[in-house]
Design an enzyme around this catalytic site. Sequence first.
Site, PDB file in Angstrom:
ATOM      1  N   LYS A 144       0.830  -1.221   0.000  1.00 12.12           N
ATOM      2  CA  LYS A 144       0.000   0.000   0.000  1.00 12.12           C
ATOM      3  C   LYS A 144       0.859   1.264   0.000  1.00 12.12           C
ATOM      4  CE  LYS A 144      -2.817  -3.158  -0.134  1.00 12.12           C
ATOM      5  NZ  LYS A 144      -3.100  -3.651  -1.520  1.00 12.12           N
ATOM      6  N   ASP A 169      -7.074  -0.722  -5.235  1.00 13.61           N
ATOM      7  CA  ASP A 169      -7.771  -1.483  -4.197  1.00 13.61           C
ATOM      8  C   ASP A 169      -7.319  -0.989  -2.812  1.00 13.61           C
ATOM      9  OD1 ASP A 169      -7.903  -4.941  -3.049  1.00 13.61           O
ATOM     10  OD2 ASP A 169      -9.459  -3.407  -3.096  1.00 13.61           O
ATOM     11  N   ASN A 170      -8.141  -1.211  -1.794  1.00 14.26           N
ATOM     12  CA  ASN A 170      -7.765  -1.033  -0.385  1.00 14.26           C
ATOM     13  C   ASN A 170      -7.464   0.397   0.040  1.00 14.26           C
ATOM     14  OD1 ASN A 170      -5.950  -3.830  -1.298  1.00 14.26           O
ATOM     15  ND2 ASN A 170      -7.715  -3.981   0.072  1.00 14.26           N
ATOM     16  N   GLU A 199     -12.823  -7.338   1.381  1.00 14.85           N
ATOM     17  CA  GLU A 199     -13.221  -8.654   0.868  1.00 14.85           C
ATOM     18  C   GLU A 199     -13.695  -9.593   1.982  1.00 14.85           C
ATOM     19  OE1 GLU A 199     -10.425  -7.054   0.001  1.00 14.85           O
ATOM     20  OE2 GLU A 199      -8.641  -8.216   0.427  1.00 14.85           O
TER      21      GLU A 199
HETATM   22  N1  LIG Z   1       6.270  -3.406  -4.726  1.00 22.32           N
HETATM   23  C1  LIG Z   1       5.736  -4.616  -4.980  1.00 22.32           C
HETATM   24  N2  LIG Z   1       5.906  -5.110  -6.238  1.00 22.32           N
HETATM   25  C2  LIG Z   1       5.383  -6.312  -6.543  1.00 22.32           C
HETATM   26  C3  LIG Z   1       4.678  -7.012  -5.580  1.00 22.32           C
HETATM   27  N3  LIG Z   1       4.089  -8.228  -5.550  1.00 22.32           N
HETATM   28  C4  LIG Z   1       3.591  -8.414  -4.325  1.00 22.32           C
HETATM   29  N4  LIG Z   1       3.874  -7.356  -3.565  1.00 22.32           N
HETATM   30  C5  LIG Z   1       3.587  -7.220  -2.183  1.00 22.32           C
HETATM   31  C6  LIG Z   1       2.107  -7.158  -2.030  1.00 22.32           C
HETATM   32  C7  LIG Z   1       1.712  -7.764  -0.699  1.00 22.32           C
HETATM   33  C8  LIG Z   1       0.226  -7.902  -0.613  1.00 22.32           C
HETATM   34  C9  LIG Z   1      -0.470  -6.550  -0.909  1.00 22.32           C
HETATM   35  N5  LIG Z   1      -1.887  -6.583  -0.522  1.00 22.32           N
HETATM   36  C10 LIG Z   1      -2.230  -6.366   0.741  1.00 22.32           C
HETATM   37  O1  LIG Z   1      -1.378  -6.165   1.605  1.00 22.32           O
HETATM   38  C11 LIG Z   1      -3.666  -6.436   1.110  1.00 22.32           C
HETATM   39  C12 LIG Z   1      -3.994  -6.511   2.457  1.00 22.32           C
HETATM   40  C13 LIG Z   1      -5.335  -6.607   2.851  1.00 22.32           C
HETATM   41  C14 LIG Z   1      -5.685  -6.690   4.295  1.00 22.32           C
HETATM   42  C15 LIG Z   1      -4.955  -7.509   5.143  1.00 22.32           C
HETATM   43  C16 LIG Z   1      -5.285  -7.587   6.488  1.00 22.32           C
HETATM   44  C17 LIG Z   1      -6.357  -6.843   6.978  1.00 22.32           C
HETATM   45  F1  LIG Z   1      -6.682  -6.939   8.282  1.00 22.32           F
HETATM   46  C18 LIG Z   1      -7.084  -6.030   6.139  1.00 22.32           C
HETATM   47  C19 LIG Z   1      -6.742  -5.936   4.790  1.00 22.32           C
HETATM   48  C20 LIG Z   1      -6.367  -6.605   1.891  1.00 22.32           C
HETATM   49  C21 LIG Z   1      -6.028  -6.517   0.549  1.00 22.32           C
HETATM   50  O2  LIG Z   1      -6.993  -6.492  -0.435  1.00 22.32           O
HETATM   51  C22 LIG Z   1      -4.696  -6.402   0.143  1.00 22.32           C
HETATM   52  O3  LIG Z   1      -4.428  -6.269  -1.196  1.00 22.32           O
HETATM   53  C23 LIG Z   1       4.561  -6.445  -4.302  1.00 22.32           C
HETATM   54  N6  LIG Z   1       5.064  -5.248  -3.998  1.00 22.32           N
HETATM   55 MG   LIG Z   2      -6.215  -5.792  -2.235  1.00 21.32          MG
END
Ligand SMILES: Nc1ncc2ncn(CCCCCNC(=O)c3cc(-c4ccc(F)cc4)cc(O)c3O)c2n1
Ligand SMILES: [Mg+2]
Length: 214
Positions: A144, A169-170, A199
């Site tokens: 994020k 998103d988010n 979600e």
């Molecule tokens: N720079 C770079 N380049 C490339 C990459 N590929 C992967 N990553 C790292 C991405 C790591 C996952 C990202 N997504 C989230 O953290 C996420 C979290 C929640 C959430 C969680 C707990 C809660 F209590 C509430 C909400 C909900 C969502 O819909 C989310 O999308 C990269 N980074």
């Molecule tokens: Mg997300």
Amino acid sequence: TQTTRPQRMLAAVQKNATRGDPRSVVKAIDQFCRQKEWAMNVGDEKGCILDSVVTEVNPATVLELGTYCGYSTVRIASLLPPDAKLITLEFNPHNAAIARQVIAWAGLGDKIQLVEGASGDWIPKMKEKFGIETFDLVFLDHWKDRYLPDTKLMEECGLLRKGSILLADNVISPGTPDYLEYIRNSPRYKSQYFRSHLEYTKAEDGLEKSVFLG
Ligand SMILES: Nc1ncc2ncn(CCCCCNC(=O)c3cc(-c4ccc(F)cc4)cc(O)c3O)c2n1
Ligand SMILES: [Mg+2]
């Protein structure tokens, strides 16, 4: 030995979805996440908003930042026109390996290019490596605190054209305050918030849709 959540999600797809039927893959993942284990896919509620934006934009080139297990990758690609291309970035090799199998099960391998690596490293290489001029649609769903720097990077690399759409998103949960502040106050974007829920939960979340004005 213990399986991982992405492995259990893939098993649910292979058990409950029909090969070559992307919507059944999406449905199988949503059922798994509602009935068995929460996972951070964009999900069915925000997924409908995503569908409507993809259908409206009808993009020839799409960039997704953050593949995870490929849920939104499959959801988007299932709505793309025949010669459209979707590039999705995932830096976690385990998640990328699962996503490749989910994408294959959906039969969408020829529309999707999954690249393993970090957005900050790959965005500057998009033109030379993939022959991309500009992206018609970008779906931001990765770290994020990378939404803002990567948006600025895409601007600097000339990957956005007048009318390119960013869908994030988010923006509420977990939240992307610096991105929202920038994109809502910049004269170079026209933004719109689509209120929804995190979600598979009742918590508030939403998608921010922004048009690059050039
Ligand atoms: N720079 C770079 N380049 C490339 C990459 N590929 C992967 N990553 C790292 C991405 C790591 C996952 C990202 N997504 C989230 O953290 C996420 C979290 C929640 C959430 C969680 C707990 C809660 F209590 C509430 C909400 C909900 C969502 O819909 C989310 O999308 C990269 N980074
Ligand atoms: Mg997300």
